[in-house]
Design an enzyme around this catalytic site. Structure first.
Site, PDB file in Angstrom:
ATOM      1  N   ARG A  11       0.827  -1.208   0.000  1.00 37.87           N
ATOM      2  CA  ARG A  11       0.000   0.000   0.000  1.00 37.87           C
ATOM      3  C   ARG A  11       0.861   1.258   0.000  1.00 37.87           C
ATOM      4  NH1 ARG A  11      -3.628  -2.732   3.837  1.00 37.87           N
ATOM      5  NH2 ARG A  11      -5.516  -3.339   2.725  1.00 37.87           N
ATOM      6  N   GLY A  12       1.988   1.219   0.702  1.00 39.58           N
ATOM      7  CA  GLY A  12       2.862   2.384   0.740  1.00 39.58           C
ATOM      8  C   GLY A  12       3.358   2.772  -0.636  1.00 39.58           C
TER       9      GLY A  12
END
Length: 438
Positions: A343-344
């Site tokens: 997700r980062g």
């Protein structure tokens, strides 16, 4: 035998009202029924407020004052940038705003609605359905669309739905319509807050005090864009595409790391320390409270310019490009920082593209990535209570290590020198062998 009789004086009961009283019983008389001797209570005086409310017409709603203008929020650049980036690209995943009380968190969120464009919704639909996009249609509208019926639409303001702390899962997800079940004898679905927030903003104030199970439900819908309800014989899937914004005070509790990771960006808001900014904010707030309508009208042109800028950024976003080498550097930074999951990487890329579109350009640079990197990664790092370096400093340092060769070489040299000095100064234990003489 002791006998009692009801006398006229009354003693206050101390529970309901001073005028509500209990009978005073005296000694040595025959019993008398309290029902026979009770005097009728005088009608209580009803307040003017209650009378006014009772005489108000059905459906009457008090007029709310306009929200504080977004352009007049002093300082708080990171907070405003994070909110605007989500307006440009809602796929970023929302914002988590943590900070001290009185720092303008909720004011900024409520002011954001005035910057969003009006949307076309199907008349009479509870899901804010889009008449052209099937992915944003409620079940009934989708059925009408497939059958070829004409859908009437009207323009409404982008909805802002606030989720209170006392909300239950039924109120959030929706439940069976009891009124239809009793009157018509059919099972029907009553939309919840997720349905009302479709194509808008869902704001959770004090999100760190909300039950974790409810936060999971909301974040799952925000990530998938749909809400699935299975209860009391009702099975329904409806669109729930919204911008999730949460705020809270870290002194009242922290969110679990699993929930933190579900928010796209995070901001730590601090109290303004600049004297000029504080004075200007106080003056603007006093002017707004004195005459909200006049204050908002005076800022209308600035708000209009910002709305036009956001509209142009949304149109420009699909044409923004990002070099593959830059994407590799983003993944390298996330890997070195031990960021769990992907997700980062995704959020940094999307936020950088949205930032470039907002700036009026079409190509992402290293500086653009550095501008949004901390917003996307600060809350995803593992916290070590014994580490004196905060997460923001770690992110900035790692960004320089990956993108600036000179800084990386200087850090390696400094680390090697510190390691050698530490070995030389290491004290020897008592009685340790010091080597052969000479």
């Amino acid at each position: 035998m002791n006998r009692f009789v009801v006398d006229a004086p009354r003693a206050p009961c101390g529970v309901c009202h001073p005028r509500h009283a209990l009978p005073v019983l005296r000694h040595g008389t025959s019993p008398v029924s309290t029902r026979q001797t009770r005097t009728p209570l005088k009608p209580q005086r009803i307040s003017r407020t209650v009378l006014a409310a009772a005489s108000a017409p059905v459906g009457f709603k008090a007029k709310r004052r306009p929200a504080f203008p977004f352009v007049k929020i002093a300082d708080q650049q990171d907070l405003k940038l994070a909110l605007l980036l989500n307006v440009v690209d809602s796929a970023i995943g929302g914002v988590l705003i943590m900070g001290d009380r009185g720092t303008g968190k909720s004011v900024a969120v409520r002011a954001l609605v005035n910057l969003l464009p009006e949307i076309d919704v199907v008349v009479g639909d509870s899901f804010n359905s889009d008449a052209k996009d099937t992915n944003l249609m409620g079940p009934e509208v989708l059925q009408k669309f497939k059958s070829g019926e004409e859908l009437q639409t009207n323009k409404v303001k982008t909805p802002l739905v606030e989720l209170p702390l006392g909300a239950t899962e039924d109120r959030i997800c929706g439940t069976i319509d009891v009124e239809k079940a009793l009157s018509e004898g059919i099972r029907a679905y009553e939309p919840g807050l997720l349905a009302l927030a479709n194509r808008g903003i869902l704001y959770v104030d004090e999100v760190n005090l909300l039950d974790d199970a409810l936060v999971d439900v909301v974040l799952d819908s925000a990530a998938s864009g749909v809400n699935t309800v299975e209860r009391e014989g009702v099975s329904i899937v409806h669109p729930a595409k919204f911008i999730m914004i949460g705020s809270g005070n870290p002194q009242e509790g922290e969110l679990r790391p699993q929930l933190l990771d579900r928010f796209g960006l995070s901001i730590n808001v601090a109290t303004m320390m600049d004297r000029e900014a504080r004075v200007q904010m106080v003056l603007d707030r006093m002017a707004y409270e004195e005459n909200p309508n006049a204050f908002v009208e005076a800022c209308e042109q600035e708000e209009k310019d910002l709305r036009q800028k956001l509209d142009a950024a949304r149109e420009r976003l699909p044409s923004v490009t990002m070099d593959r080498d830059l994407k590799l550097k983003v993944s390298d930074i996330c890997s070195r920082l031990d960021v769990d999951g992907l997700r980062g990487d995704l959020v940094v890329t999307r936020a950088a593209r949205a930032f470039v579109a907002l700036e009026g350009r079409t190509e992402v640079t290293v500086e653009d990535v550095g501008r949004v990197l901390s917003l996307a990664l600060n809350h995803r790092l593992r916290k070590d209570p014994l580490d004196p370096i905060d997460t923001g400093t770690k992110v900035v340092r790692m960004f320089k290590m990956v993108t600036d060769p000179k800084f990386a070489a200087a850090q390696k040299k400094k680390k090697a020198a510190a390691s050698g000095k530490k070995k030389e100064e290491a004290p020897k234990k008592a009685g340790a062998w010091g080597g052969l003489p000479g």
